[in-house]
Design a protein around this motif. Structure first.
Motif, PDB file in Angstrom:
ATOM      1  N   ILE A 154      -0.666  36.757  21.936  1.00 38.80           N
ATOM      2  CA  ILE A 154       0.752  36.548  22.250  1.00 38.80           C
ATOM      3  C   ILE A 154       1.305  37.745  23.007  1.00 38.80           C
ATOM      4  O   ILE A 154       1.986  37.592  24.028  1.00 38.80           O
ATOM      5  CB  ILE A 154       1.557  36.277  20.959  1.00 38.80           C
ATOM      6  N   LEU A 155       0.993  38.949  22.523  1.00 40.98           N
ATOM      7  CA  LEU A 155       1.492  40.152  23.207  1.00 40.98           C
ATOM      8  C   LEU A 155       0.864  40.305  24.587  1.00 40.98           C
ATOM      9  O   LEU A 155       1.543  40.736  25.532  1.00 40.98           O
ATOM     10  CB  LEU A 155       1.235  41.375  22.361  1.00 40.98           C
ATOM     11  N   GLU A 157      -0.065  37.846  26.553  1.00 42.95           N
ATOM     12  CA  GLU A 157       0.638  36.887  27.410  1.00 42.95           C
ATOM     13  C   GLU A 157       2.044  37.375  27.773  1.00 42.95           C
ATOM     14  O   GLU A 157       2.477  37.209  28.907  1.00 42.95           O
ATOM     15  CB  GLU A 157       0.714  35.520  26.724  1.00 42.95           C
ATOM     16  N   LEU A 158       2.732  37.950  26.808  1.00 40.71           N
ATOM     17  CA  LEU A 158       4.074  38.476  27.095  1.00 40.71           C
ATOM     18  C   LEU A 158       4.008  39.606  28.131  1.00 40.71           C
ATOM     19  O   LEU A 158       4.861  39.672  29.034  1.00 40.71           O
ATOM     20  CB  LEU A 158       4.731  38.983  25.814  1.00 40.71           C
ATOM     21  N   GLN A 159       3.016  40.465  28.012  1.00 33.86           N
ATOM     22  CA  GLN A 159       2.871  41.553  28.985  1.00 33.86           C
ATOM     23  C   GLN A 159       2.492  41.008  30.358  1.00 33.86           C
ATOM     24  O   GLN A 159       2.963  41.516  31.372  1.00 33.86           O
ATOM     25  CB  GLN A 159       1.848  42.567  28.497  1.00 33.86           C
ATOM     26  N   ASN A 161       3.336  38.102  31.546  1.00 35.21           N
ATOM     27  CA  ASN A 161       4.522  37.450  32.086  1.00 35.21           C
ATOM     28  C   ASN A 161       5.541  38.459  32.592  1.00 35.21           C
ATOM     29  O   ASN A 161       6.324  38.143  33.498  1.00 35.21           O
ATOM     30  CB  ASN A 161       5.172  36.536  31.050  1.00 35.21           C
ATOM     31  N   ARG A 162       5.563  39.671  32.021  1.00 40.18           N
ATOM     32  CA  ARG A 162       6.488  40.711  32.477  1.00 40.18           C
ATOM     33  C   ARG A 162       6.086  41.291  33.813  1.00 40.18           C
ATOM     34  O   ARG A 162       6.908  41.790  34.537  1.00 40.18           O
ATOM     35  CB  ARG A 162       6.578  41.831  31.459  1.00 40.18           C
TER      36      ARG A 162
END
Length: 163
Positions: A154-155, A157-159, A161-162
């Motif tokens: 999850i982290l 993917e979040l990184q 996407n940023r």
């Protein structure tokens, strides 16, 4: 088996971890660590609530879903839950029964204020909490590593996407 040379290979985990520590600032490492712990704890809380809700709805002990599993380990001893050592019951099934009763009474005591304000059956609430807790204890060897991996995914993917 043909290997496609056009797809980049990921570096081994040890190399990627060493690169992360060398190229990332301390502040970012702390932020990532806090975010990882927060996501992990969120997944843990979601797992706890979902198993508790399922135990509330399904009532596995009353439906007889636990009986076949209990028969594999043997029936609990009737006289004071079997032979005891200073640390507690010896047989596995007796230890589970002792833990179940402990979790049930703990939940009933802790959730007493809820039953005063919301019309819920306190006994059923404690029983379902104990059932879900025992189930979660049995599944820890599978769910704990899965939660860690899911948190990291999850982290990641979040990184991504940023960027």
């Amino acid at each position: 088996v043909a290997i496609d040379a056009s797809t980049p290979k990921k570096a081994p985990t040890k190399d990627r971890l060493a690169e992360y520590w060398q190229t990332t600032s301390t502040k970012q490492i702390v932020k990532d660590s806090i975010a990882t712990i927060a996501v992990y704890e969120g997944l843990t809380l979601g797992w706890m609530i979902s198993t508790w809700a399922l135990a509330w709805i399904i009532q596995p002990t009353k439906m007889g879903l636990v009986k076949p599993l209990a028969m594999c380990f043997g029936l609990p001893n009737q006289e004071n839950h079997g032979p005891r050592t200073p640390s507690g019951p010896v047989r596995f099934v007796d230890r589970v029964l002792t833990s179940f009763k402990y979790y049930e009474s703990r939940a009933e005591h802790a959730l007493e204020f809820v039953s005063n304000s919301v019309p819920l059956n306190l006994r059923h609430l404690g029983f379902s909490y104990a059932e879900s807790t025992i189930f979660r204890k049995f599944t820890v060897p599978v769910t704990a590593p899965a939660r860690v991996l899911l948190s990291l995914k999850i982290l990641d993917e979040l990184q991504n996407n940023r960027k």
